[in-house]
Design a protein around this motif. Structure first.
Motif, mmCIF file in Angstrom:
data_model
loop_
_atom_site.group_PDB
_atom_site.id
_atom_site.type_symbol
_atom_site.label_atom_id
_atom_site.label_comp_id
_atom_site.label_asym_id
_atom_site.label_seq_id
_atom_site.Cartn_x
_atom_site.Cartn_y
_atom_site.Cartn_z
ATOM 1 N N ALA A 150 53.540 28.293 36.585
ATOM 2 C CA ALA A 150 52.203 28.766 36.231
ATOM 3 C C ALA A 150 51.227 27.614 36.160
ATOM 4 O O ALA A 150 50.084 27.723 36.594
ATOM 5 C CB ALA A 150 52.244 29.501 34.892
ATOM 6 N N GLN A 151 51.670 26.489 35.637
ATOM 7 C CA GLN A 151 50.770 25.353 35.540
ATOM 8 C C GLN A 151 50.467 24.803 36.927
ATOM 9 O O GLN A 151 49.368 24.348 37.194
ATOM 10 C CB GLN A 151 51.412 24.255 34.682
ATOM 11 N N GLY A 152 51.422 24.821 37.827
ATOM 12 C CA GLY A 152 51.190 24.236 39.145
ATOM 13 C C GLY A 152 50.254 25.071 39.979
ATOM 14 O O GLY A 152 49.506 24.553 40.779
ATOM 15 N N SER A 153 50.296 26.408 39.821
ATOM 16 C CA SER A 153 49.455 27.256 40.670
ATOM 17 C C SER A 153 48.192 27.721 39.975
ATOM 18 O O SER A 153 47.268 28.192 40.625
ATOM 19 C CB SER A 153 50.264 28.488 41.114
ATOM 20 N N GLY A 154 48.133 27.608 38.653
ATOM 21 C CA GLY A 154 46.982 28.106 37.920
ATOM 22 C C GLY A 154 47.124 29.595 37.689
ATOM 23 O O GLY A 154 47.890 30.289 38.372
ATOM 24 N N THR A 155 46.409 30.103 36.744
ATOM 25 C CA THR A 155 46.518 31.528 36.418
ATOM 26 C C THR A 155 45.331 32.320 36.906
ATOM 27 O O THR A 155 45.324 33.538 36.794
ATOM 28 C CB THR A 155 46.625 31.690 34.886
ATOM 29 N N VAL A 156 44.322 31.605 37.453
ATOM 30 C CA VAL A 156 43.116 32.303 37.915
ATOM 31 C C VAL A 156 43.122 32.342 39.425
ATOM 32 O O VAL A 156 43.220 31.320 40.077
ATOM 33 C CB VAL A 156 41.840 31.595 37.398
ATOM 34 N N THR A 157 43.067 33.520 39.981
ATOM 35 C CA THR A 157 43.050 33.659 41.440
ATOM 36 C C THR A 157 41.739 34.275 41.913
ATOM 37 O O THR A 157 41.467 34.292 43.117
ATOM 38 C CB THR A 157 44.213 34.542 41.894
ATOM 39 N N ALA A 158 40.954 34.824 41.004
ATOM 40 C CA ALA A 158 39.687 35.450 41.399
ATOM 41 C C ALA A 158 38.716 34.383 41.876
ATOM 42 O O ALA A 158 38.727 33.256 41.380
ATOM 43 C CB ALA A 158 39.098 36.207 40.215
ATOM 44 N N PRO A 159 37.875 34.722 42.881
ATOM 45 C CA PRO A 159 36.899 33.749 43.374
ATOM 46 C C PRO A 159 35.873 33.431 42.293
ATOM 47 O O PRO A 159 35.591 34.241 41.416
ATOM 48 C CB PRO A 159 36.269 34.468 44.572
ATOM 49 N N ALA A 160 35.329 32.226 42.394
ATOM 50 C CA ALA A 160 34.325 31.797 41.420
ATOM 51 C C ALA A 160 33.033 32.551 41.638
ATOM 52 O O ALA A 160 32.670 32.912 42.766
ATOM 53 C CB ALA A 160 34.084 30.294 41.574
ATOM 54 N N THR A 161 32.324 32.791 40.543
ATOM 55 C CA THR A 161 31.032 33.463 40.615
ATOM 56 C C THR A 161 30.029 32.730 39.755
ATOM 57 O O THR A 161 30.385 31.906 38.902
ATOM 58 C CB THR A 161 31.148 34.915 40.111
ATOM 59 N N GLY A 162 28.733 33.034 39.982
ATOM 60 C CA GLY A 162 27.678 32.470 39.149
ATOM 61 C C GLY A 162 27.623 30.944 39.203
ATOM 62 O O GLY A 162 27.733 30.314 40.268
ATOM 63 N N SER A 163 27.504 30.336 38.007
ATOM 64 C CA SER A 163 27.406 28.873 37.918
ATOM 65 C C SER A 163 28.663 28.188 38.424
ATOM 66 O O SER A 163 28.600 27.130 39.066
ATOM 67 C CB SER A 163 27.148 28.467 36.462
ATOM 68 N N ALA A 164 29.817 28.799 38.161
ATOM 69 C CA ALA A 164 31.069 28.207 38.628
ATOM 70 C C ALA A 164 31.099 28.140 40.153
ATOM 71 O O ALA A 164 31.574 27.155 40.739
ATOM 72 C CB ALA A 164 32.252 29.022 38.116
ATOM 73 N N ALA A 165 30.559 29.192 40.818
ATOM 74 C CA ALA A 165 30.532 29.211 42.275
ATOM 75 C C ALA A 165 29.650 28.083 42.809
ATOM 76 O O ALA A 165 29.986 27.430 43.805
ATOM 77 C CB ALA A 165 30.031 30.568 42.781
#
Length: 278
Positions: A150-165
């Motif tokens: 989990a640490q190697g792949s990350g837990t967030v797979t959704a594309p970035a939006t808003g300021s993060a994008a």
């Protein structure tokens, strides 16, 4: 005996021939003079022209000339001494300038060598730290089992939006550009310069140095990363490297002068921790 022997002789003594000659000469001269005088008195008087010869006057002040010559010689000697001293000073100045230039060149070369040595040492240290972190990551993965995945792949797979994008898109757009220590763009960056510039796209002002950036926002677990989070290497508050998590278990960072700005998997160089500013 004669009867006249007692009577003194009245015969005049005989004169010498030289005396007679002198007397004859004197007498002749007197008679000649008298004859000339008679003739002069018989002849009408004629005026005798008197001629006066003016002799040149030599004004030779030998004392003054000698003094002037001595003074001139002394002045010539003084001028020669002054010229010699000036020549010596000029030669000394040239020698000193050459020595200073040589010393400055040696110091500049020494400084360049020291800077190159420091850079090589920094690169070596960074490689050693990266190797150490890789070793530690391997140990943690062995200890944590499935959690390491989990640490190697990350837990967030959704594309970035808003300021993060905005942050992620800017960071990815810089991939391939050069790494330059102290660089803040637009053609080159260092690690903290890239993070600062990316967050500026979202209207967020971050500190310039990686140590301060690692202290910004809120600490988050590497198992709960979201696009736009700041990853750091080292201790929080004294981090020596930072990058931006872009999702999908990857980050974008200005790594070093050899690689430039790259996008890599977290497994390439596992960060120590992460902070969230958004």
């Amino acid at each position: 005996m004669s009867h006249t022997a007692h009577i003194p002789s009245h015969r005049k003594p005989r004169r010498s021939a030289s005396k007679l000659a002198v007397r004859a000469g004197v007498a002749g001269g007197v008679l000649s003079t008298l004859a000339m005088a008679g003739t002069a008195s018989a002849s009408p008087a004629e005026p005798v022209a008197e001629t006066t010869l003016e002799m040149p006057v030599l004004n030779l002040d030998l004392g003054a000339e000698v003094s002037s010559a001595v003074t001139q010689a002394a002045e010539n000697t003084r001028l020669a001494a002054v010229e010699g001293e000036l020549n010596a000073q000029e030669e000394s100045a040239r020698t000193g300038a050459a020595a200073e230039a040589k010393q400055a060149k040696e110091e500049a070369q020494k400084k360049a060598d020291e800077e190159k040595k420091a850079k090589d040492e920094a690169d070596r240290k960074a490689e050693a730290e990266r190797a150490t972190r890789s070793s530690e990551r391997t140990k943690l993965q062995s200890a944590s089992g499935s959690d390491s995945t989990a640490q190697g792949s990350g837990t967030v797979t959704a594309p970035a939006t808003g300021s993060a994008a905005a942050i992620v898109n800017f960071a990815r757009a810089q991939v391939g550009k050069a790494y330059v220590s102290g660089g803040t763009g637009p053609n080159s960056f260092d690690c903290s310069g890239l993070v600062q510039a990316a967050y500026r796209q979202a209207g967020i002002s971050l500190p310039r140095m990686s140590q301060a950036q690692s202290s910004s926002g809120t600490a988050v677990s590497l198992s709960a990363l979201q696009p736009g989070d700041i990853l750091y290497w080292g201790s929080r508050g004294s981090a020596y490297h930072v990058a931006i998590y872009v999702g999908g278990g990857k980050f974008v960072g200005a790594q070093n002068s050899s690689t430039g700005i790259v996008e890599r998997s977290l497994s390439y160089d596992k960060p120590t921790g992460a902070v969230r500013v958004l």
